[in-house]
Write a protein that holds these residues in place. Structure first.
Motif, PDB file in Angstrom:
ATOM      1  N   MET A   1      17.488   4.190  29.469  1.00 15.23           N
ATOM      2  CA  MET A   1      16.761   3.084  28.846  1.00 15.23           C
ATOM      3  C   MET A   1      17.385   1.771  28.669  1.00 15.23           C
ATOM      4  SD  MET A   1      15.126   5.463  25.610  1.00 15.23           S
ATOM      5  CE  MET A   1      16.870   6.452  25.442  1.00 15.23           C
ATOM      6  N   PRO A   2      16.803   0.691  28.885  1.00 14.20           N
ATOM      7  CA  PRO A   2      17.169  -0.742  28.993  1.00 14.20           C
ATOM      8  C   PRO A   2      18.099  -0.971  27.928  1.00 14.20           C
ATOM      9  CG  PRO A   2      14.925  -0.774  28.475  1.00 14.20           C
ATOM     10  CD  PRO A   2      15.148   0.662  28.707  1.00 14.20           C
ATOM     11  N   LEU A   3      17.956  -0.474  26.623  1.00 14.07           N
ATOM     12  CA  LEU A   3      18.882  -0.665  25.442  1.00 14.07           C
ATOM     13  C   LEU A   3      19.059   0.303  24.795  1.00 14.07           C
ATOM     14  CD1 LEU A   3      16.410  -3.966  24.026  1.00 14.07           C
ATOM     15  CD2 LEU A   3      18.828  -4.154  25.204  1.00 14.07           C
ATOM     16  N   PRO A   4      20.327   0.240  24.094  1.00  7.55           N
ATOM     17  CA  PRO A   4      20.736   1.375  23.306  1.00  7.55           C
ATOM     18  C   PRO A   4      19.591   1.840  22.265  1.00  7.55           C
ATOM     19  CG  PRO A   4      22.585  -0.180  23.424  1.00  7.55           C
ATOM     20  CD  PRO A   4      21.318  -0.736  24.090  1.00  7.55           C
ATOM     21  N   VAL A   5      19.453   2.960  21.957  1.00  8.85           N
ATOM     22  CA  VAL A   5      18.498   3.580  20.911  1.00  8.85           C
ATOM     23  C   VAL A   5      19.169   4.252  19.685  1.00  8.85           C
ATOM     24  CG1 VAL A   5      16.190   4.873  20.689  1.00  8.85           C
ATOM     25  CG2 VAL A   5      16.613   3.371  22.649  1.00  8.85           C
ATOM     26  N   VAL A   6      18.754   4.113  18.631  1.00 12.02           N
ATOM     27  CA  VAL A   6      19.044   5.174  17.576  1.00 12.02           C
ATOM     28  C   VAL A   6      17.939   6.104  17.484  1.00 12.02           C
ATOM     29  CG1 VAL A   6      19.710   5.145  15.208  1.00 12.02           C
ATOM     30  CG2 VAL A   6      20.334   3.176  16.492  1.00 12.02           C
ATOM     31  N   ASP A   7      18.423   7.239  17.262  1.00  9.90           N
ATOM     32  CA  ASP A   7      17.522   8.528  16.836  1.00  9.90           C
ATOM     33  C   ASP A   7      17.466   8.554  15.388  1.00  9.90           C
ATOM     34  OD1 ASP A   7      16.327  10.798  16.254  1.00  9.90           O
ATOM     35  OD2 ASP A   7      17.336  11.821  17.783  1.00  9.90           O
ATOM     36  N   ASN A   8      16.198   8.134  14.575  1.00  9.99           N
ATOM     37  CA  ASN A   8      16.316   7.993  13.435  1.00  9.99           C
ATOM     38  C   ASN A   8      16.471   9.117  12.801  1.00  9.99           C
ATOM     39  OD1 ASN A   8      15.427   6.446  10.875  1.00  9.99           O
ATOM     40  ND2 ASN A   8      13.601   7.448  11.091  1.00  9.99           N
ATOM     41  N   HIS A   9      16.052  10.364  13.235  1.00  5.22           N
ATOM     42  CA  HIS A   9      15.818  11.493  12.248  1.00  5.22           C
ATOM     43  C   HIS A   9      16.083  12.689  13.075  1.00  5.22           C
ATOM     44  CE1 HIS A   9      13.982  13.543   8.816  1.00  5.22           C
ATOM     45  NE2 HIS A   9      14.022  14.441   9.619  1.00  5.22           N
ATOM     46  N   GLU A 214       9.413  -5.170  14.548  1.00  3.18           N
ATOM     47  CA  GLU A 214      10.578  -4.960  13.799  1.00  3.18           C
ATOM     48  C   GLU A 214      10.450  -3.913  12.803  1.00  3.18           C
ATOM     49  OE1 GLU A 214       7.778  -8.382  12.631  1.00  3.18           O
ATOM     50  OE2 GLU A 214       8.836  -7.547  14.409  1.00  3.18           O
ATOM     51  N   GLN A 215       9.439  -3.328  12.776  1.00  2.00           N
ATOM     52  CA  GLN A 215       9.082  -2.241  11.619  1.00  2.00           C
ATOM     53  C   GLN A 215       9.026  -0.772  12.314  1.00  2.00           C
ATOM     54  OE1 GLN A 215       6.157  -5.094   9.281  1.00  2.00           O
ATOM     55  NE2 GLN A 215       6.765  -3.116   7.804  1.00  2.00           N
ATOM     56  N   ILE A 216       9.344  -0.802  13.608  1.00  2.00           N
ATOM     57  CA  ILE A 216       9.211   0.569  14.410  1.00  2.00           C
ATOM     58  C   ILE A 216      10.716   1.126  14.418  1.00  2.00           C
ATOM     59  CG2 ILE A 216       8.696   1.698  16.680  1.00  2.00           C
ATOM     60  CD1 ILE A 216       6.416  -0.463  16.863  1.00  2.00           C
ATOM     61  N   LEU A 217      10.838   2.169  14.256  1.00  2.00           N
ATOM     62  CA  LEU A 217      11.776   3.298  14.437  1.00  2.00           C
ATOM     63  C   LEU A 217      11.567   4.467  15.336  1.00  2.00           C
ATOM     64  CD1 LEU A 217      13.540   3.193  11.044  1.00  2.00           C
ATOM     65  CD2 LEU A 217      13.994   1.931  12.891  1.00  2.00           C
ATOM     66  N   VAL A 218      12.289   5.164  16.059  1.00  2.00           N
ATOM     67  CA  VAL A 218      12.004   6.277  16.810  1.00  2.00           C
ATOM     68  C   VAL A 218      12.669   7.448  16.476  1.00  2.00           C
ATOM     69  CG1 VAL A 218      10.861   4.984  18.747  1.00  2.00           C
ATOM     70  CG2 VAL A 218      13.283   5.668  18.747  1.00  2.00           C
ATOM     71  N   GLU A 219      12.465   8.554  16.859  1.00  2.00           N
ATOM     72  CA  GLU A 219      13.294   9.841  16.590  1.00  2.00           C
ATOM     73  C   GLU A 219      12.919  10.952  17.314  1.00  2.00           C
ATOM     74  OE1 GLU A 219      11.198  12.138  12.934  1.00  2.00           O
ATOM     75  OE2 GLU A 219      10.844   9.980  12.469  1.00  2.00           O
ATOM     76  N   THR A 220      13.764  11.875  17.303  1.00  5.33           N
ATOM     77  CA  THR A 220      13.309  13.284  17.836  1.00  5.33           C
ATOM     78  C   THR A 220      12.958  14.279  17.008  1.00  5.33           C
ATOM     79  OG1 THR A 220      15.762  14.033  17.750  1.00  5.33           O
ATOM     80  CG2 THR A 220      15.039  12.759  19.745  1.00  5.33           C
ATOM     81  N   ASP A 221      13.472  14.095  15.733  1.00  2.00           N
ATOM     82  CA  ASP A 221      13.190  15.201  14.751  1.00  2.00           C
ATOM     83  C   ASP A 221      13.797  16.657  15.415  1.00  2.00           C
ATOM     84  OD1 ASP A 221      12.594  16.222  12.345  1.00  2.00           O
ATOM     85  OD2 ASP A 221      10.537  16.532  12.496  1.00  2.00           O
ATOM     86  N   THR A 222      14.592  16.476  16.139  1.00  8.25           N
ATOM     87  CA  THR A 222      15.326  17.681  16.894  1.00  8.25           C
ATOM     88  C   THR A 222      15.646  18.587  16.030  1.00  8.25           C
ATOM     89  OG1 THR A 222      16.660  18.353  18.737  1.00  8.25           O
ATOM     90  CG2 THR A 222      17.488  16.693  17.050  1.00  8.25           C
ATOM     91  N   PRO A 223      15.806  20.156  16.219  1.00  8.84           N
ATOM     92  CA  PRO A 223      14.890  20.484  17.364  1.00  8.84           C
ATOM     93  C   PRO A 223      13.581  21.058  16.914  1.00  8.84           C
ATOM     94  CG  PRO A 223      16.190  22.390  16.239  1.00  8.84           C
ATOM     95  CD  PRO A 223      16.490  20.964  15.337  1.00  8.84           C
TER      96      PRO A 223
END
Length: 233
Positions: A1-9, A214-223
């Motif tokens: 990915m072009p920028l670092p990403v935080v997995d929010n959950h 600015e109000q969007i987060l992303v997550e995997t909710d893994t597993p």
């Protein structure tokens, strides 16, 4: 990915049954492998969530051991009725409040409402627990992270009645475009998981389209299922 990403959950203390690469690893080694795999694709930080007493305790140990992790702890909405039935809900609240004080626990969650797995008989306990967690997040200045399954109207109503914390996240958002607009207007963050890519998820993608970046987060909710908890270290 072009920028670092935080997995929010994420729930790194739980392993998929078909995770052959993780077989034979203890919990700390399993988590380190997942962190390494995530970093290789640009996910450099992960919010580890513990949503029952056992996983909440584990979460505090994991965030101490792994600098890439921050944590969240709470009683999941399906846990609250169980504690209420056993008569130990106040003790469970006290444990969560103690763990939230940990400096690397930044989230109160996941809390909220789940009318899919808990029937009408458990809804009062769920709603009381949700209100308690909202208050805890406000008292401690931590982020509130919300689980909402088949309970959109009541989640929004209770947040309005109690007053949402300054930072409120709708984890694994599952509402429609109208709900997304209302959440945006209230200043909430909306976190989207892999479900947004499903062919059947047109309504969810429509909801995503009205959320400012600015109000969007992303997550995997893994597993994802099937899954089982790894023994404590």
């Amino acid at each position: 990915m072009p920028l670092p990403v935080v997995d929010n959950h994420a729930h790194l203390d739980i392993r998929r049954d078909d995770d052959a690469a993780g077989e034979g690893l203890d919990l700390q080694a399993h988590v380190e492998r997942l962190i390494t795999d995530a970093r290789a694709v640009g996910v450099d930080r992960i919010v580890q969530i513990g949503c029952d007493l056992e996983s909440a305790e584990l979460t505090t140990r994991l965030v101490d051991a792994h600098p890439a992790l921050l944590g969240g702890v709470a009683l999941h909405p399906n846990e609250a009725p169980l504690h209420a039935e056993r008569g130990d809900l106040e003790e469970a609240y006290a444990s969560i409040e103690r763990l939230v004080a940990h400096p690397r626990i930044r989230v109160v969650g996941e809390t909220g409402l789940d009318y899919y797995r808990t029937g009408p008989e458990g809804r009062d306990a769920q709603q009381d627990s949700f209100r308690w967690h909202i208050d805890l997040a406000k008292r401690t200045g931590k982020v509130l992270q919300i689980h909402d399954r088949d309970a959109h109207d009541d989640v929004l109503r209770i947040l309005a009645e109690e007053g949402a914390p300054e930072k409120t996240v709708m984890h694994c958002f599952s509402g429609d475009m109208a709900m997304a607009r209302e959440c945006v207007e209230r200043g909430y963050y909306l976190s989207f998981a892999g479900t947004v890519t499903f062919k059947s998820a047109r309504e969810l993608r429509n909801a995503l389209s009205v959320v400012p970046p600015e109000q969007i987060l992303v997550e995997t909710d893994t597993p994802t299922s099937p899954r089982r908890r790894i023994g404590a270290p």
